[in-house]
Write an enzyme that holds these catalytic residues in place. Structure first.
Site, mmCIF file in Angstrom:
data_model
loop_
_atom_site.group_PDB
_atom_site.id
_atom_site.type_symbol
_atom_site.label_atom_id
_atom_site.label_comp_id
_atom_site.label_asym_id
_atom_site.label_seq_id
_atom_site.Cartn_x
_atom_site.Cartn_y
_atom_site.Cartn_z
ATOM 1 N N ASP A 1 0.879 -1.180 0.000
ATOM 2 C CA ASP A 1 0.000 0.000 0.000
ATOM 3 C C ASP A 1 0.909 1.219 0.000
ATOM 4 O O ASP A 1 2.097 1.124 0.303
ATOM 5 C CB ASP A 1 -0.896 -0.005 1.254
ATOM 6 C CG ASP A 1 -1.809 1.220 1.327
ATOM 7 O OD1 ASP A 1 -2.212 1.734 0.272
ATOM 8 O OD2 ASP A 1 -2.113 1.666 2.451
ATOM 9 N N SER A 2 0.335 2.363 -0.300
ATOM 10 C CA SER A 2 1.116 3.601 -0.230
ATOM 11 C C SER A 2 1.511 3.927 1.212
ATOM 12 O O SER A 2 2.484 4.629 1.443
ATOM 13 C CB SER A 2 0.316 4.765 -0.815
ATOM 14 O OG SER A 2 -0.915 4.908 -0.134
ATOM 15 N N TYR B 1 -0.539 8.466 -2.496
ATOM 16 C CA TYR B 1 -0.508 8.403 -3.954
ATOM 17 C C TYR B 1 -1.625 9.234 -4.596
ATOM 18 O O TYR B 1 -1.532 9.614 -5.761
ATOM 19 C CB TYR B 1 -0.675 6.951 -4.428
ATOM 20 C CG TYR B 1 0.521 6.057 -4.197
ATOM 21 C CD1 TYR B 1 1.674 6.514 -3.567
ATOM 22 C CD2 TYR B 1 0.491 4.733 -4.628
ATOM 23 C CE1 TYR B 1 2.759 5.671 -3.374
ATOM 24 C CE2 TYR B 1 1.579 3.884 -4.441
ATOM 25 C CZ TYR B 1 2.706 4.355 -3.816
ATOM 26 O OH TYR B 1 3.779 3.511 -3.635
ATOM 27 N N GLY B 2 -2.674 9.499 -3.830
ATOM 28 C CA GLY B 2 -3.918 10.062 -4.379
ATOM 29 C C GLY B 2 -3.741 11.267 -5.276
ATOM 30 O O GLY B 2 -4.412 11.391 -6.288
ATOM 31 N N CYS C 1 -3.961 -0.928 -2.120
ATOM 32 C CA CYS C 1 -4.028 0.530 -2.220
ATOM 33 C C CYS C 1 -4.979 0.805 -3.361
ATOM 34 O O CYS C 1 -4.721 0.409 -4.496
ATOM 35 C CB CYS C 1 -2.631 1.061 -2.554
ATOM 36 S SG CYS C 1 -2.577 2.804 -2.981
ATOM 37 N N ASN C 2 -6.093 1.457 -3.063
ATOM 38 C CA ASN C 2 -7.095 1.662 -4.104
ATOM 39 C C ASN C 2 -6.562 2.492 -5.262
ATOM 40 O O ASN C 2 -6.767 2.152 -6.423
ATOM 41 C CB ASN C 2 -8.345 2.306 -3.507
ATOM 42 C CG ASN C 2 -9.238 1.281 -2.834
ATOM 43 O OD1 ASN C 2 -9.980 0.578 -3.505
ATOM 44 N ND2 ASN C 2 -9.140 1.165 -1.522
ATOM 45 N N THR C 3 -5.872 3.570 -4.938
ATOM 46 C CA THR C 3 -5.322 4.414 -5.995
ATOM 47 C C THR C 3 -4.306 3.636 -6.814
ATOM 48 O O THR C 3 -4.291 3.685 -8.043
ATOM 49 C CB THR C 3 -4.639 5.660 -5.391
ATOM 50 O OG1 THR C 3 -5.555 6.310 -4.506
ATOM 51 C CG2 THR C 3 -4.217 6.618 -6.464
ATOM 52 N N GLU D 1 -6.922 8.897 10.812
ATOM 53 C CA GLU D 1 -5.529 8.944 11.275
ATOM 54 C C GLU D 1 -5.382 9.763 12.555
ATOM 55 O O GLU D 1 -4.416 9.590 13.292
ATOM 56 C CB GLU D 1 -4.608 9.435 10.144
ATOM 57 C CG GLU D 1 -4.622 8.445 8.981
ATOM 58 C CD GLU D 1 -3.487 8.589 7.984
ATOM 59 O OE1 GLU D 1 -2.794 9.616 8.018
ATOM 60 O OE2 GLU D 1 -3.300 7.659 7.168
ATOM 61 N N CYS E 1 -12.033 2.574 0.180
ATOM 62 C CA CYS E 1 -10.781 3.071 0.758
ATOM 63 C C CYS E 1 -10.466 2.226 1.976
ATOM 64 O O CYS E 1 -11.352 1.939 2.788
ATOM 65 C CB CYS E 1 -10.931 4.541 1.157
ATOM 66 S SG CYS E 1 -9.534 5.180 2.126
ATOM 67 N N THR E 2 -9.216 1.844 2.108
ATOM 68 C CA THR E 2 -8.836 0.910 3.179
ATOM 69 C C THR E 2 -8.879 1.539 4.570
ATOM 70 O O THR E 2 -8.832 0.822 5.562
ATOM 71 C CB THR E 2 -7.417 0.363 2.924
ATOM 72 O OG1 THR E 2 -6.528 1.463 2.731
ATOM 73 C CG2 THR E 2 -7.402 -0.533 1.700
ATOM 74 N N HIS E 3 -8.980 2.871 4.653
ATOM 75 C CA HIS E 3 -9.127 3.497 5.969
ATOM 76 C C HIS E 3 -10.567 3.422 6.491
ATOM 77 O O HIS E 3 -10.803 3.509 7.687
ATOM 78 C CB HIS E 3 -8.762 4.994 5.910
ATOM 79 C CG HIS E 3 -7.288 5.288 5.927
ATOM 80 N ND1 HIS E 3 -6.423 4.831 4.971
ATOM 81 C CD2 HIS E 3 -6.531 6.012 6.803
ATOM 82 C CE1 HIS E 3 -5.197 5.278 5.242
ATOM 83 N NE2 HIS E 3 -5.231 5.988 6.347
#
Lengths: 272, 272
Positions: A18-19, A50-51, A81-83, A160, A192-194
């Site tokens: 992931d980023s 990365y977004g 990482c979705n992006t 975060e 989104c993974t968050h």
């Protein structure tokens, strides 16, 4: 393939990148589902996020991340990482002779299974919404689907800051989801993974009749199925190892990462 | 120096860099104060944000950014990135034979001028607070100062979502500033270039008796003073040029940057 090399192959780790730390929600689900598998996670913290980067730059980073994990002798790569997945999965599959999974396809497949009225909201970062990757994927899989894509840029920083149940987070969830109020969606895809970390607020705001699909859980199920299909599951009876690498500041990765992974971790620098 | 080369030198641009768009609040104040000066801004959007990167990585990026601006023949470099300045200004001054200013020193000097009771709050990103750069600087300048440093990680994303007057922003400002309630601070230093855009909410929360010092305005004043002191002010009577470069996605830089700069801009890629 001889029996011996086949065994060795099965005992290789699953590689996840992931980023940053978000993909740890994916690793957490993979580890829960496949405790016997060894897993190596790489967070590209030197270049996160990365977004807001261009497609070419994102693709280059994903190729480099894949090469790093290949050097660790993994048996599968998961683009968590979705992006990253939006701009790299296809190219990575052409470039590398190893199974490449991502967080996008399994979520879309799950949405297709659960939606009844084909009215589907997609929540993700600006970059992921802009990439149209979920919109295109869901439309292909579910003909006639009505899509409601929503960028929710503050969810990541709120998570975060660990404001999982804060009034400000509720206010912002309410505001971001307001356009969905009269849309009768029956399924919300968390792209989104968050976002799994504020899933309960999103569920409360949408109502209990709405199904929430998170890409971490669905991706873990796909990893398990893919390893089983190709006879690559580990045959260990004990728990697999978990290794974590970050391209910058492993200590900060560790501190924040434990919230996402749900238990204590140790992290090494990927830069030798 | 001959008269001719001296004239040429004066007509060179001021170079300003930041990790992204935040430094445009600095450029805006410099442009307001010195309309006749040409200014070249470089936003390192390919690697933004610097805050979560290591000191070595941040320093390397700042050196590269300075080299890019030096290639554009500037007469002065302004490090308009608090994180960047914390870890690079001293080294840049040793490495490069050109005046290097930053956003940190002028803010600290201004605080020393305005505080009466020497009870000072410092608001900044986590990385800037962690760097201790403002705490050290204020303590050296104001012996016996009582400092109240506060990391406010959500201010940047809230500003980038343009929620300048949103209830959620007020709630988060209130929450972040709550520890200051009984501290009798008379001065608040905004140690992040994004924060001037929510200065009115911060002022309201702190009360009108508290002086807010923003590093954009103070930095612009220092740029003007430094150019005057060294006889390097432009002698143009017409307005100077404004050029903008971004290391990734100039179009996105332009769209968001106009909010920070306060008027329309055009942005080019720094990658040829």
């Amino acid at each position: 393939m001889s029996r011996e090399s086949s065994l060795n192959q099965n005992e290789k780790a699953i590689g996840i990148f992931d980023s940053g730390i978000g993909g740890l929600t994916v690793m957490r689900q993979v580890a829960n589902r496949l405790p016997q598998e060894s897993i190596i996670y790489f967070g590209d913290t030197a270049r996160v996020p990365y977004g807001e980067k261009s497609q070419e730059t994102i693709l280059r980073y994903c190729i480099e991340n894949t090469l790093f994990l290949m050097e660790q002798q993994v048996k599968m790569i998961v683009v968590a990482c979705n992006t990253g997945a939006a701009y790299s999965t296809e190219t990575l599959r052409q470039m590398f002779n190893i199974p490449i999974l991502d967080v996008i396809e399994p979520g879309i497949a799950r949405v297709a299974e659960v939606t009844k009225n084909r009215r589907i909201a997609i929540l993700a970062t600006k970059a992921t919404i802009r990439s149209q990757v979920y919109q295109r994927g869901v439309s292909e899989k579910i003909p006639g689907a009505q899509l409601f894509p929503l960028a929710c840029p503050l969810f990541v920083p709120l998570v975060e800051e660990r404001l999982f149940n804060h009034p400000a987070t509720e206010l912002i969830v309410k505001e971001y989801l307001a356009p969905l109020k009269d849309k009768q969606v029956d399924t919300v895809l968390l792209g989104c993974t968050h976002y799994p970390l504020i899933q309960s607020i999103i569920q409360r705001e949408m109502g209990s009749h709405v199904m929430i699909v998170d890409s971490a859980t669905t991706c873990a199920a796909r990893v398990a199925a893919s390893l089983a299909d190709t006879n690559q599951l580990s045959s260990q009876s004990s728990g697999g190892s978990r290794q974590f690498y970050a391209s910058d500041d492993p200590e900060r990765f560790r501190a924040m990462g434990e919230v996402f992974f749900g238990s204590s971790i140790e992290c090494r620098s990927s830069v030798s």
